[in-house]
Design a protein around this motif. Sequence first.
Motif, mmCIF file in Angstrom:
data_model
loop_
_atom_site.group_PDB
_atom_site.id
_atom_site.type_symbol
_atom_site.label_atom_id
_atom_site.label_comp_id
_atom_site.label_asym_id
_atom_site.label_seq_id
_atom_site.Cartn_x
_atom_site.Cartn_y
_atom_site.Cartn_z
ATOM 1 N N LYS A 118 0.750 -1.341 -0.001
ATOM 2 C CA LYS A 118 0.008 0.090 -0.051
ATOM 3 C C LYS A 118 0.866 1.135 -0.278
ATOM 4 O O LYS A 118 0.446 2.254 -0.772
ATOM 5 N N THR A 119 1.913 1.264 0.653
ATOM 6 C CA THR A 119 2.908 2.391 0.602
ATOM 7 C C THR A 119 3.455 2.689 -0.658
ATOM 8 O O THR A 119 3.728 3.871 -0.850
ATOM 9 N N ILE A 120 4.036 1.431 -1.098
ATOM 10 C CA ILE A 120 4.616 1.746 -2.488
ATOM 11 C C ILE A 120 3.439 2.224 -3.549
ATOM 12 O O ILE A 120 3.747 3.007 -4.515
ATOM 13 N N ALA A 121 2.279 1.570 -3.383
ATOM 14 C CA ALA A 121 1.571 2.167 -4.337
ATOM 15 C C ALA A 121 0.799 3.692 -4.319
ATOM 16 O O ALA A 121 0.461 4.194 -5.182
ATOM 17 N N SER A 122 1.128 4.202 -3.053
ATOM 18 C CA SER A 122 0.653 5.383 -2.701
ATOM 19 C C SER A 122 2.070 6.425 -2.907
ATOM 20 O O SER A 122 2.012 7.608 -2.388
ATOM 21 N N ASP A 123 3.112 5.814 -3.479
ATOM 22 C CA ASP A 123 4.505 6.622 -3.859
ATOM 23 C C ASP A 123 5.068 7.040 -2.107
ATOM 24 O O ASP A 123 5.749 8.111 -2.145
#
Length: 372
Positions: A118-123
């Motif tokens: 989720k963190t990677i998906a939200s940059d």
Amino acid sequence: MVEFWSANSELIIYVLVVISAVLLLLVSTKLLYKWLIKKTLKKYPNEKPTTLKLVKRVLNTLWVILGVAALSFVFISEDKYAVAAKNFEKIVYVGFVLVFTIIGSSVVDTLFGRVIKKTIASDGDPTSYKFLRYLSVFGVYFFGAILATLAFPALRGVAQTALGGAGILALVLGVASQEALANIIGGIFIISFKPFRVGDVIKISDTLVGSVKDITLRHTVIQNYQNKMIVIPNAIINKEKVTNYDLEEKKICQWIEIGISYDSDIDLAKSIMKEECENHPNIFDNRTNQDIGNGVPLVIVRVIDLGDSSVTIRAWAWAWDYASAFVMKCELYESIKKRFDAEGVEIPFPHRTLVFKDKQMETFKNCYSSKD
């Protein structure tokens, strides 16, 4: 046959009950495994049920071992029943500690994995979560190992000391090596002070430049531009001078340095280098509005050195990140060299002058003539 049954009926019934219980546990484990696999794949189709497979194998092995241990009561004398019963309890205890440790570490790993995605998906920056995942999984296994040692009287004192709180650090210091501790502390420093993060492009040396892929308790993984994974212990990387190309701003000033001969036209060489740099697609305008108003050029070109055999000219060319700057540098060297060749600007190369004295020259000529 009747006499055999009447004499051994209790043992036979005991053996059949044990075997039936083991078979029932094996079948129940298999059915539960299939049900959990179905539920997991339905809810999380992209996750591999590796932990469920491992737990299934551990449970099946545990049921068989417990069955064999239970059947061993048939072949031992009654005076040894107490010792055998204690061993049976130890097997049950250690087995279930192992199962719950695996399940606990899997739950922790899965939860952190979802947060990281989720963190990677939200940059966002997943560095801290990745490091905490390794630390948490290590903590679960460490706690499970301590609980398992409680089953053994000889190790119970060590386990109780470690579980006491202050003994954990003492136990780690006593068991772990100095190098391992240095790597763990180094990893904690990297996560705490963040000289680089997962995804940053860093430079450790002239031959080691790449993107940070992972930071674990022991090491940092860097993927270089040859697509090779370089594993560097945290203790070592903390001692090195690290250049982070993604810290704060990603833009980078690339130096284009070329030496020309003293007979070449300096103004022409500077003009060629300036034109080629400004026409490159990767060039980045780093000038402020005030610089543009004051007439500061997009690419500054200056003579920086008068060497033994060449005049060194440097162009300051900006690019928006390290990768584009590297490509720009390589392509500019090629295009500038072609322009220099076409317009008569010479790039000097080493020359060697040999001086012969009269006698040495005469000897050389005689040797050359004798060969003819």
